[in-house]
Design a protein around this motif. Structure first.
Motif, mmCIF file in Angstrom:
data_model
loop_
_atom_site.group_PDB
_atom_site.id
_atom_site.type_symbol
_atom_site.label_atom_id
_atom_site.label_comp_id
_atom_site.label_asym_id
_atom_site.label_seq_id
_atom_site.Cartn_x
_atom_site.Cartn_y
_atom_site.Cartn_z
ATOM 1 N N GLY A 1 0.685 -1.289 -0.046
ATOM 2 C CA GLY A 1 0.087 -0.015 -0.010
ATOM 3 C C GLY A 1 0.878 1.524 0.036
ATOM 4 N N LEU A 2 1.989 1.324 0.092
ATOM 5 C CA LEU A 2 2.781 2.427 0.158
ATOM 6 C C LEU A 2 3.583 2.650 -1.235
ATOM 7 N N ARG A 3 4.202 3.777 -1.490
ATOM 8 C CA ARG A 3 4.498 4.325 -2.821
ATOM 9 C C ARG A 3 5.980 3.966 -2.861
ATOM 10 N N GLY A 4 6.549 3.746 -3.892
ATOM 11 C CA GLY A 4 7.990 3.699 -4.239
ATOM 12 C C GLY A 4 8.651 2.497 -3.578
ATOM 13 N N VAL A 5 7.956 1.498 -3.300
ATOM 14 C CA VAL A 5 8.511 0.081 -2.760
ATOM 15 C C VAL A 5 8.134 -1.084 -3.196
ATOM 16 N N ASN A 6 8.735 -2.132 -3.169
ATOM 17 C CA ASN A 6 8.370 -3.374 -3.613
ATOM 18 C C ASN A 6 7.786 -4.364 -2.739
ATOM 19 N N ALA A 7 6.458 -4.241 -2.742
ATOM 20 C CA ALA A 7 5.513 -5.004 -1.606
ATOM 21 C C ALA A 7 5.371 -6.311 -2.062
ATOM 22 N N SER A 8 6.659 -6.988 -2.336
ATOM 23 C CA SER A 8 6.245 -8.612 -2.555
ATOM 24 C C SER A 8 7.288 -9.236 -1.212
ATOM 25 N N ALA A 9 6.899 -10.614 -1.228
ATOM 26 C CA ALA A 9 7.531 -11.281 -0.211
ATOM 27 C C ALA A 9 9.030 -11.397 0.151
ATOM 28 N N ALA A 10 9.757 -10.882 0.975
ATOM 29 C CA ALA A 10 11.173 -10.613 1.324
ATOM 30 C C ALA A 10 11.989 -11.900 1.425
ATOM 31 N N ASN A 11 10.822 -12.914 1.799
ATOM 32 C CA ASN A 11 11.623 -14.269 2.273
ATOM 33 C C ASN A 11 10.726 -15.387 2.084
ATOM 34 N N VAL A 12 10.988 -16.591 2.309
ATOM 35 C CA VAL A 12 10.237 -17.670 2.217
ATOM 36 C C VAL A 12 9.188 -17.897 3.296
ATOM 37 N N GLU A 13 9.574 -17.464 4.490
ATOM 38 C CA GLU A 13 8.402 -17.390 5.449
ATOM 39 C C GLU A 13 7.316 -16.314 5.145
ATOM 40 N N GLU A 14 7.781 -15.208 4.833
ATOM 41 C CA GLU A 14 6.363 -14.303 4.448
ATOM 42 C C GLU A 14 5.668 -14.738 3.201
ATOM 43 N N ALA A 15 6.347 -15.545 2.078
ATOM 44 C CA ALA A 15 5.556 -16.021 1.217
ATOM 45 C C ALA A 15 4.745 -16.993 1.521
ATOM 46 N N VAL A 16 5.185 -17.969 2.524
ATOM 47 C CA VAL A 16 4.132 -19.095 2.778
ATOM 48 C C VAL A 16 3.247 -18.602 3.802
#
Length: 579
Positions: free
Chosen positions: A376-391
């Motif tokens: 929801g923030l501008r100018g950032v990459n709002a994707s999972a940073a590691n496997v734990e966040e993705a899971v």
């Protein structure tokens, strides 16, 4: 983009380029930073200045909103200024009275209806300036770099990578005197003025009613303040640049002259000698001006069109510093200009000639923030940073999908129970038991699912609420990225050095100073190795030479010993050694 002109009142005695202070001030230049490569120069006008009819006073309009000068004056440099709500329509502009109206009545009636506001009403309106909901700029102190990116282009501009390297090679420093031929838009002029600035010159005349510069120190005996002597042959460009120099408070450091230096030279009449140690030529034909940059010249007569006679005695050139080497740089876009300039430099005795071409590329440095907490923030990459966040996010998505299907099944079940309840009620059977079971099941399921799975809107609101307490300047990974394209050729830079004039008196003085040291060194060699004429002194002298030098010396002395010479301590036939 042209700047606003100063009122015809007292000119500034200090320059915002050299001593900007900590805050912006009225009647002084400021730079409005809109975007990374977009700046607007503005001379801040007080409220009493002409405002083009704006009720709010002088206003600068940008793509990000309107900014009254009253909101820009006396602000710390680097401050973020919010846009204001300004009446930019016909109501607040000069000369709008009566325009667009049908003239069915007399002009007097129209004048009475559109009576101008009094000064008290205008001041009251200016004090009630409202901040706009969107739009802002940053106010910055002027620098040569910012001025180069925002100045009005009248000619080809010398950009920051070029003039920074040029000033370095010209040995420009505080107190130096620089000659610039071909001022053009004034980009190099402002950079050179900052490089040579070592104090404001003391004013010899005190103007009545004008406050003089309190920081100007009286000139010391024999001390020369840093100065830039600039020449421009185009009259309109010279007039425009002279106005900018006055508005920017550089009239004491920069002296601009309207002249064609290729034909008239650099000597300024009714002026003390220039004695420059650095020269920059941004001319179409710089080789034509080199004839005026020699150590000795022939004085012209009072008639400027008359050429000096060959019998006229040579006198020292007042343009060049008599006791310092002169560094020169020419700025030429074509290689043909370079070759002709270098040939002329060599014919006039310039040394250490070299040519340089610069290619600049900007490098962007920033922090790269990656993670689901940036959603929801501008100018950032709002994707999972590691496997734990993705899971975790996959489990949330799967749970939300399962919950959706369960809710659909529940809705179908509720509809079926409602139909059964309606039939039971129709038959006269009590439905309290069925209704209670439905409410209990609904509360349990909804409470369980709401506690486990939150909506996207709630998650974004939670991230936004934590944003003010985060230290974003420390988060993320520090990365740098160069520009995808390399900015190539602008012009060729030719550098050369003109050595100082060496007279017989200088030779005698050097011999007196350095000759004594050489004799002392030789005496020290005699004490260590014995007599210079003896074998010990000769062996010591030979050891100071390389093997190749000793062989050459042996060949020159081969006739003295019948073709046999001593090389490395033994008699050797020179011809046999050569074979």
């Amino acid at each position: 983009m042209a700047t606003d002109s100063l009122p015809p009142s007292a000119p500034p005695r200090t320059s915002p380029f050299l001593t900007p202070g900590s805050h912006s001030s009225a009647s002084s230049l400021s730079i409005l930073h809109l975007r990374r490569d977009q700046h607007t120069p503005v001379i801040l006008q007080p409220s009493s200045s002409p405002s083009d009819g704006y009720i709010e006073g002088p206003v600068t309009n940008t793509r990000f909103g309107s900014f009254p000068h009253s909101t820009l004056i006396n602000q710390p440099w680097g401050s973020q200024i919010r846009a204001s709500e300004v009446d930019t329509g016909s109501r607040g502009r000069k000369g709008w009275e009566g325009k667009g109206k049908k003239r069915k009545r007399g002009s007097d009636e129209i004048a009475d209806e559109v009576r101008p506001e009094t000064e008290e009403e205008v001041e009251g309106t200016r004090k009630a300036i409202k901040t706009s909901a969107t739009g802002f700029v940053h106010i910055l102190s002027p620098t040569p770099e910012l001025w180069t990116s925002s100045l009005p282009h009248r000619t080809q501009v010398v950009y920051t990578p070029d003039y920074s390297y040029i000033l370095h090679r010209l040995r420009a420093r505080p107190g130096s005197v620089i000659i610039e031929a071909g001022a053009g838009s004034g980009s190099f002029t402002h950079a050179a003025a900052r490089a040579v600035f070592d104090g404001y010159p003391a004013l010899s005349i005190q103007d009545e009613g004008i406050q003089t510069n309190a920081s100007a120190e009286p000139a010391l005996p024999g001390k020369q303040n840093g100065k830039v002597y600039s020449f421009e042959f185009h009259e309109q460009r010279c007039t425009a640049l002279q106005s900018e120099i006055k508005d920017h408070g550089l009239e004491g450091i920069v002296e601009l002259t309207h002249r064609d230096v290729c034909t008239e030279g650099f000597t300024i009449s009714n002026s003390p000698p220039i004695h420059a140690s650095a020269i920059f030529l941004d001319l179409p034909a710089p080789w034509l001006a080199l004839k005026h940059l020699t150590r000795r010249i022939r004085r012209k007569s009072l008639d400027p069109s008359a050429n000096p006679e060959p019998t006229t005695p040579l006198t020292p050139n007042p343009v060049l510093h008599p006791s310092l080497p002169i560094h020169i740089c020419t700025f030429s876009p074509c290689i043909e200009q370079v070759t002709r300039t270098i040939s002329t430099l060599r014919s006039h005795g310039w040394l250490d000639i070299s040519m340089v071409e610069l290619s600049a590329k900007k490098i962007e440095t920033r922090r790269e923030r990656v993670g689901l907490q940036e959603e929801g923030l501008r100018g950032v990459n709002a994707s999972a940073a590691n496997v734990e966040e993705a899971v975790e996010r996959l489990r949330e998505v799967e749970g939300r999908t399962r919950w959706f299907h369960e809710m659909e099944a529940r809705k179908e079940k509720e509809q079926e129970q409602e139909r059964d309840g309606a039939e039971a009620k129709k038959d006269g059977e009590p439905d309290d038991m069925v209704k209670g079971e439905m409410e209990k099941e609904n509360d349990t399921v909804n409470g369980k699912e709401k506690e486990k799975y939150t909506s996207k809107a709630s998650r974004l609101a939670s991230i936004a609420s934590r944003l003010p307490t985060r230290k974003l300047y420390k988060e993320g990974r520090l990365v740098h990225r160069p520009e995808p394209e390399l900015k190539m050729h602008t012009s060729y830079l030719v550098f050369a050095i003109f050595p100082r004039e060496w007279s017989d008196e200088d030779e005698k003085e050097a011999e007196r100073v350095w000759g004594g040291r050489e004799a002392a060194d030789r005496r020290g060699g005699v004490e260590e190795g014995g007599e210079l004429g003896g074998s010990g002194g000769g062996r010591k002298e030979e050891k100071r030479m390389s093997k190749r030098q000793r062989r050459k010396e042996a060949k020159r002395r081969k006739d003295a010993d019948g073709g046999k010479v001593e090389v490395d301590g033994e008699k050797t036939d020179v011809e046999s050694r050569g074979n």
